[in-house]
Design a protein around this motif. Structure first.
Motif, short mmCIF file in Angstrom:
data_model
loop_
_atom_site.label_atom_id
_atom_site.label_comp_id
_atom_site.label_asym_id
_atom_site.label_seq_id
_atom_site.Cartn_x
_atom_site.Cartn_y
_atom_site.Cartn_z
N LEU A 1 0.86 -1.22 -0.03
CA LEU A 1 -0.24 0.02 -0.10
C LEU A 1 0.72 1.23 0.06
O LEU A 1 0.98 1.92 0.98
N THR A 2 1.66 1.36 -1.12
CA THR A 2 2.37 2.59 -1.17
C THR A 2 1.46 3.78 -1.65
O THR A 2 0.26 3.62 -1.84
N LYS A 3 2.13 4.91 -1.51
CA LYS A 3 1.61 6.08 -1.92
C LYS A 3 0.74 6.30 -3.41
O LYS A 3 -0.42 6.41 -3.36
N VAL A 8 -3.67 5.30 -6.83
CA VAL A 8 -4.67 4.65 -7.89
C VAL A 8 -5.91 4.27 -7.50
O VAL A 8 -7.08 4.15 -7.83
N GLY A 9 -5.81 3.49 -6.10
CA GLY A 9 -7.19 2.97 -5.41
C GLY A 9 -8.21 4.28 -5.18
O GLY A 9 -9.39 4.00 -5.63
N ALA A 13 -11.82 4.40 -7.09
CA ALA A 13 -13.05 4.45 -6.33
C ALA A 13 -14.17 5.33 -6.91
O ALA A 13 -15.29 5.10 -6.39
N VAL A 14 -13.59 6.20 -7.38
CA VAL A 14 -14.45 7.30 -8.15
C VAL A 14 -15.40 6.80 -9.20
O VAL A 14 -16.45 6.96 -9.63
N LYS A 15 -14.67 5.64 -10.00
CA LYS A 15 -15.55 4.89 -11.14
C LYS A 15 -16.49 3.91 -10.53
O LYS A 15 -16.20 2.84 -9.66
N LEU A 47 -4.08 9.43 4.81
CA LEU A 47 -4.41 11.00 4.91
C LEU A 47 -3.14 11.69 4.14
O LEU A 47 -3.38 12.94 3.83
N ASP A 48 -1.86 11.05 3.90
CA ASP A 48 -0.78 11.46 3.00
C ASP A 48 -1.27 11.86 1.69
O ASP A 48 -0.85 12.64 1.07
N VAL A 49 -2.00 10.87 1.18
CA VAL A 49 -2.75 11.00 -0.05
C VAL A 49 -3.59 12.25 -0.27
O VAL A 49 -3.73 12.83 -1.11
N ASP A 50 -4.74 11.87 0.72
CA ASP A 50 -5.76 12.99 0.70
C ASP A 50 -6.14 13.13 2.18
O ASP A 50 -6.83 12.09 2.88
N MET A 51 -5.96 14.33 2.56
CA MET A 51 -6.39 14.70 3.99
C MET A 51 -7.96 14.69 4.24
O MET A 51 -8.69 14.11 5.31
N CYS A 52 -8.75 14.55 3.20
CA CYS A 52 -10.17 14.40 3.13
C CYS A 52 -10.41 13.15 2.46
O CYS A 52 -11.59 13.07 1.89
#
Length: 337
Positions: A1-3, A8-9, A13-15, A47-52
């Motif tokens: 589970l790298t950054k 990519v995950g 998830a948006v699709k 959280l490093d990928v997206d704080m939200c």
């Protein structure tokens, strides 16, 4: 589970076609009890990928992971959100989201007994929702203040083990707000001179009740303390409503403290019951929770008139429900025809 993998995950998830696969992976990660999986490390990576992150279609991954963590890891997660909420280098959306996450973490059942930590989180929430100019807290624009205005009350709207815990947390927040104001911070909401004066007098009443409560731990003084503290904080958002209730509470509290009975004035319990009923009428989940928490303490003190007030409300509710039920039945009959 790298950054890169997590990025990519989040994109997958948006699709709609792939969100199920990614969601299943994170559901298994949050529910696992394997010690080899460091949940705090995973939370920090997300959280490093997206704080939200929890606003993504994946759902509340951060909260789900944190809720199954140890208290120490919950505190570490909350610390990240506190730094984001008060820091000026973060985007407004990230600061608001962090405040929302703190309102959820402070209510976790596993943290109920840690009053010192919960007090710290609640006072941090107060620093962005009720006050401006607090040292170490970056200022917010009008849009940010509007989005933050209810985060403290959402944080307070969580179950406590007992009335004493609720009183402890509320007093801590009231004292923090007043202390910050004495240090130069200002209320976000502008108050009139009369409202400012009412805050001062009610604060003195709170201090007197606190001394009596600490000396005797009697339920009634705790109830008055809880109600007055809540209304003191409500003055900073719903001033008109809170002011009316504070004046009623102060008057009845004086009569209760003096133990005066008889005469033309109603019993103190009758006035308090009317106050509780008026709070129930507010479309506010927090105030309804307050009523629920204090009513059990006051139940043994109910007089005939006080009980009559409660029954009158119940009767009105039943009468109000009657026509709707009849209309529904008539509608059903028309559909059958």
């Amino acid at each position: 589970l790298t950054k890169h993998t997590l990025t990519v995950g989040s994109q997958l998830a948006v699709k709609k076609s792939s969100v199920g696969v990614v969601k299943e992976v994170f559901t298994k990660l949050s529910e696992t009890k394997e010690e080899s999986i460091g949940k705090l490390t995973l939370i920090k990576s997300l959280l490093d990928v997206d704080m939200c992150w929890d606003k993504l279609p994946l759902g509340g991954n951060i909260f789900n992971l944190a809720s199954t963590c140890s208290p120490e890891n919950i505190k570490a997660t909350a610390e990240i959100f506190v730094k984001t909420m008060v820091g000026g280098e973060w985007r407004l959306a990230e600061r608001v989201h962090s405040a929302g996450m703190l309102t959820k973490l402070v209510g976790l059942q596993s943290m109920q007994g840690d009053l010192a930590w919960r007090q710290q989180i609640l006072t941090n929430l107060a620093s962005v929702s009720l006050l401006t100019g607090v040292a170490g807290v970056a200022s917010l624009n009008s849009g940010g203040r509007d989005q933050m205005k209810d985060v403290l009350y959402r944080g307070l709207d969580s179950r406590n083990k007992c009335l004493g815990d609720s009183v402890t947390l509320l007093l801590a927040v009231v004292k923090y707000v007043e202390g910050q104001r004495n240090s130069g911070a200002k209320f976000i909401k502008q108050l009139t001179n009369e409202q400012e004066e009412l805050l001062k007098t009610s604060l003195k009443c709170i201090e007197r009740l606190e001394k009596r409560y600490k000396a005797s731990s009697e339920g009634e003084s705790g109830v008055f303390l809880l109600l007055l503290s809540h209304m003191w904080l409500q003055m900073l958002t719903q001033s008109e409503m809170a002011a009316d209730i504070i004046m009623e509470l102060e008057s009845v509290c004086q009569r209760w403290a003096a133990e005066t009975k008889g005469g033309e004035e109603p019993e103190w319990i009758e006035v308090v019951t009317e106050v509780l009923i008026s709070l129930l009428a507010q479309n506010n989940h927090l105030l309804r929770s307050v009523v629920a928490s204090v009513f059990s303490v006051l139940g043994r003190e109910l007089t005939g008139p006080a009980m009559a007030s409660v029954l009158k409300v119940v009767q009105k509710k039943e009468e109000g429900d009657g026509p709707e039920e009849e209309d529904d039945e008539e509608g059903d009959e028309e559909d059958l025809d």
